[in-house]
Design a protein around this motif. Structure first.
Motif, PDB file in Angstrom:
ATOM      1  N   GLY A  91     -24.884  68.790  33.182  1.00 35.73           N
ATOM      2  CA  GLY A  91     -23.623  68.084  32.993  1.00 35.73           C
ATOM      3  C   GLY A  91     -23.060  67.570  34.302  1.00 35.73           C
ATOM      4  O   GLY A  91     -23.674  67.700  35.364  1.00 35.73           O
ATOM      5  N   THR A  92     -21.886  66.971  34.239  1.00 39.97           N
ATOM      6  CA  THR A  92     -21.212  66.448  35.424  1.00 39.97           C
ATOM      7  C   THR A  92     -19.725  66.800  35.374  1.00 39.97           C
ATOM      8  O   THR A  92     -19.160  67.004  34.301  1.00 39.97           O
ATOM      9  CB  THR A  92     -21.342  64.915  35.529  1.00 39.97           C
ATOM     10  N   LYS A  95     -31.341  64.017  28.691  1.00 41.12           N
ATOM     11  CA  LYS A  95     -31.305  63.774  30.126  1.00 41.12           C
ATOM     12  C   LYS A  95     -29.864  63.772  30.612  1.00 41.12           C
ATOM     13  O   LYS A  95     -28.954  63.394  29.898  1.00 41.12           O
ATOM     14  CB  LYS A  95     -31.956  62.428  30.476  1.00 41.12           C
ATOM     15  N   LYS A  96     -29.682  64.180  31.878  1.00 37.92           N
ATOM     16  CA  LYS A  96     -28.349  64.247  32.476  1.00 37.92           C
ATOM     17  C   LYS A  96     -27.718  62.867  32.521  1.00 37.92           C
ATOM     18  O   LYS A  96     -28.350  61.894  32.901  1.00 37.92           O
ATOM     19  CB  LYS A  96     -28.454  64.824  33.897  1.00 37.92           C
ATOM     20  N   GLN A  97     -26.436  62.808  32.124  1.00 34.45           N
ATOM     21  CA  GLN A  97     -25.691  61.544  32.192  1.00 34.45           C
ATOM     22  C   GLN A  97     -24.907  61.517  33.479  1.00 34.45           C
ATOM     23  O   GLN A  97     -24.165  62.415  33.794  1.00 34.45           O
ATOM     24  CB  GLN A  97     -24.736  61.395  31.013  1.00 34.45           C
ATOM     25  N   HIS A  98     -25.064  60.427  34.245  1.00 34.60           N
ATOM     26  CA  HIS A  98     -24.368  60.293  35.522  1.00 34.60           C
ATOM     27  C   HIS A  98     -23.054  59.582  35.301  1.00 34.60           C
ATOM     28  O   HIS A  98     -23.000  58.523  34.693  1.00 34.60           O
ATOM     29  CB  HIS A  98     -25.233  59.533  36.530  1.00 34.60           C
ATOM     30  N   ILE A 124     -18.576  66.449  31.409  1.00 34.30           N
ATOM     31  CA  ILE A 124     -19.477  65.860  30.419  1.00 34.30           C
ATOM     32  C   ILE A 124     -20.693  66.766  30.284  1.00 34.30           C
ATOM     33  O   ILE A 124     -21.332  67.118  31.277  1.00 34.30           O
ATOM     34  CB  ILE A 124     -19.907  64.436  30.827  1.00 34.30           C
ATOM     35  N   LEU A 125     -20.981  67.175  29.042  1.00 31.82           N
ATOM     36  CA  LEU A 125     -22.097  68.074  28.765  1.00 31.82           C
ATOM     37  C   LEU A 125     -22.981  67.475  27.677  1.00 31.82           C
ATOM     38  O   LEU A 125     -22.486  66.813  26.763  1.00 31.82           O
ATOM     39  CB  LEU A 125     -21.589  69.442  28.294  1.00 31.82           C
ATOM     40  N   PRO A 126     -24.297  67.714  27.761  1.00 30.10           N
ATOM     41  CA  PRO A 126     -25.182  67.246  26.692  1.00 30.10           C
ATOM     42  C   PRO A 126     -25.066  68.143  25.468  1.00 30.10           C
ATOM     43  O   PRO A 126     -24.803  69.346  25.593  1.00 30.10           O
ATOM     44  CB  PRO A 126     -26.573  67.351  27.327  1.00 30.10           C
TER      45      PRO A 126
END
Length: 376
Positions: free
Chosen positions: A347-348, A372-375, A364-366
Motif C-alpha cells: 500500500g501507500t 500490484k502496488k498502486q503508486h 491506499i491498500l489492495p
C-alpha cells in the motif's frame, strides 16, 4: 565564353549540392529532435520555449502549444530556480560551455518530476548568443529508488540499535515499574508523584515496544478481514481519550467496502497510530473524520482527516523517518512503523496538510495481495 558558361554551370551544380546537403542535414536534425527518446527543447535567452519535442510534452504533461506559450521558469520548482538561472547566466557570459543539473519540474497535474537537465548554448558567427539547446530526462523513478534505499539503510541501522537498546533498558525498567506499583499500594500521600512516575515509565515502555517492532518485525499473517469492523474497533478504542480532549471521532464507511487481505493486528496498529497523532495535534478539540471507500476495482482508500495544527510543507517529506517527529516529545518511530507496515501490505501513505487548518493521511491498500502496488 564557353569556359565561363561551364564555370557557371559547375558553380551552380556545386551550390545545388551544398543546398541539398544543408536541407538533408536540417531534415536529419529535425527528425533527431522530434523523435528523440528524451525531452528536447530550443529555448530563447529569456527562457521561452521556441521548439519542443513530444518526449518533453510527455514528461511535463503539457501539449506542444501549451509549452510554447511558457518559459522554463514557469515549470521549474521554485527551490531550483536560482541555481538554474545562475548556470544559464554563466553560459551566456562564456564562463562555461554547458552544464548538467539534477532538478525538479512541476508536472501539469501539480506533481513534482525529477529531471536530469543538460544545456548548451548556440552562438552565431560573431559569437553572440542565439538560443539554448536543452536535453531533459525524467529521473523520477531513479530518485525515488535512491530515497527508498536511503530510508532502508537508515531503518536497518535503527533496527540494530533498537535490539541493543530494548534489551539493555527493558529489564531494569520492569524492576522500576514493579517498585512504583508497590509504593502506590503503600504510600497514599504520594499518589500524585507516583502516578507521574508511572506515566513516564509507561511512555518509555511504549518507545521500547516500537523499538522491538523495528528490531524483530512480526511475521505477517494475511487473512481476509472486514475493514469496516477494524475501523470501528479502532475508533471505539481511541474514543475515550478523544472525548477527554473535546474531540469527536466520526466515520463514513461506504456500504460496498470490501473485505481485504491483511494482517488485522498490524493494520489496527497503523490506524491507532493515525488516530493518536490526530488527537495529539488537536489540543483545542474538534472533529476527526475517518472515511473508507473503494478505489477502482482492486483497491480501497482510507482517510484520516483532522482539524489539528497541521504540518509545515517542508517537513512532510521527512515523515516516516526514524527520530523525526512533528510532536515535541515524539520519536517518529510510530509513523515509521506505520509506513513500513503499509509498504509490506503493498500500500501507500500520502500526507496533505495546511498549518493551522489540519492534516489528511490517505492510505491506499489492495483488496488482494496479488494486486500490484498502486503508486499515489
Amino acid at each position: 565564353m564557353a569556359e565561363k558558361i561551364e564555370a557557371v554551370i559547375v558553380r551552380k551544380g556545386t551550390e545545388d549540392r551544398v543546398g541539398q546537403a544543408l536541407r538533408e542535414s536540417d531534415e536529419r536534425f529535425r527528425k533527431a529532435f522530434d523523435y528523440s527518446a528524451i525531452g528536447m527543447a530550443l529555448v530563447s535567452l529569456s527562457g521561452r520555449f521556441l521548439k519542443v519535442n513530444s518526449a518533453l510534452c510527455e514528461i511535463t504533461g503539457y501539449g506542444e502549444e501549451e509549452l510554447l506559450a511558457k518559459t522554463f521558469q514557469t515549470i521549474t520548482h521554485v527551490d531550483d530556480m536560482v541555481e538554474e538561472v545562475a548556470y544559464t547566466q554563466k553560459l551566456i557570459a562564456g564562463e562555461i560551455h554547458h552544464f548538467t543539473l539534477e532538478m525538479r519540474y512541476i508536472h501539469k497535474c501539480g506533481r513534482i518530476i525529477w529531471i536530469l537537465l543538460n544545456v548548451s548554448l548556440v552562438r552565431d558567427e560573431c559569437d553572440s548568443p542565439l538560443y539554448f539547446i536543452a536535453q531533459i530526462q525524467d529521473i523520477t523513478e531513479r530518485k525515488q529508488a535512491e530515497e527508498m534505499l536511503r530510508k532502508s539503510e537508515k531503518l536497518n541501522a535503527v533496527g540494530q540499535l533498537a535490539a541493543g537498546v530494548a534489551h539493555e533498558v527493558r529489564n531494569p525498567l520492569t524492576v522500576l515499574k514493579g517498585f512504583i506499583q508497590l509504593m502506590q499500594a503503600q504510600r497514599e500521600d504520594e499518589q500524585g508523584h507516583l502516578a507521574l512516575m508511572m506515566s513516564e515509565v509507561e511512555h518509555i515502555e511504549a518507545i521500547i515496544t516500537e523499538f522491538l517492532v523495528l528490531a524483530k518485525p512480526q511475521a505477517i499473517r494475511f487473512q481476509s478481514n472486514d475493514l469496516a469492523t477494524i475501523i470501528s474497533h479502532v475508533a471505539a478504542l481511541i474514543s475515550t481519550r478523544a472525548v477527554m480532549n473535546s474531540i469527536q471521532i466520526s466515520t463514513r464507511i461506504a456500504a460496498d467496502l470490501p473485505h481485504i487481505e491483511c494482517d488485522e493486528n498490524q493494520i489496527k496498529q497503523v490506524f491507532v497510530n493515525m488516530l493518536q497523532n490526530a488527537v495529539e495535534s488537536m489540543p483545542g478539540g474538534g472533529l476527526i473524520m475517518i472515511t473508507a471507500a473503494r478505489l477502482g476495482k482492486d483497491h480501497v482508500q482510507i482517510r484520516f482527516i483532522d482539524e489539528g495544527c497541521g504540518i509545515a510543507k517542508e517537513r512532510i517529506s521527512h515523515l516516516g523517518e526514524p527520530f523525526y517527529s512533528n510532536k515535541e516529545k515524539g520519536t517518529g518511530l510510530g509513523l515509521m512503523v506505520s509506513y513500513k507496515i503499509i509498504e509490506t501490505h503493498k500500500g501507500t501513505i500520502k500526507v496533505e496538510s495546511r498549518v493551522g487548518k489540519g492534516t489528511v493521511f490517505t492510505i491506499i491498500l489492495p483488496v488482494s495481495q496479488l494486486v500490484k502496488k498502486q503508486h499515489g
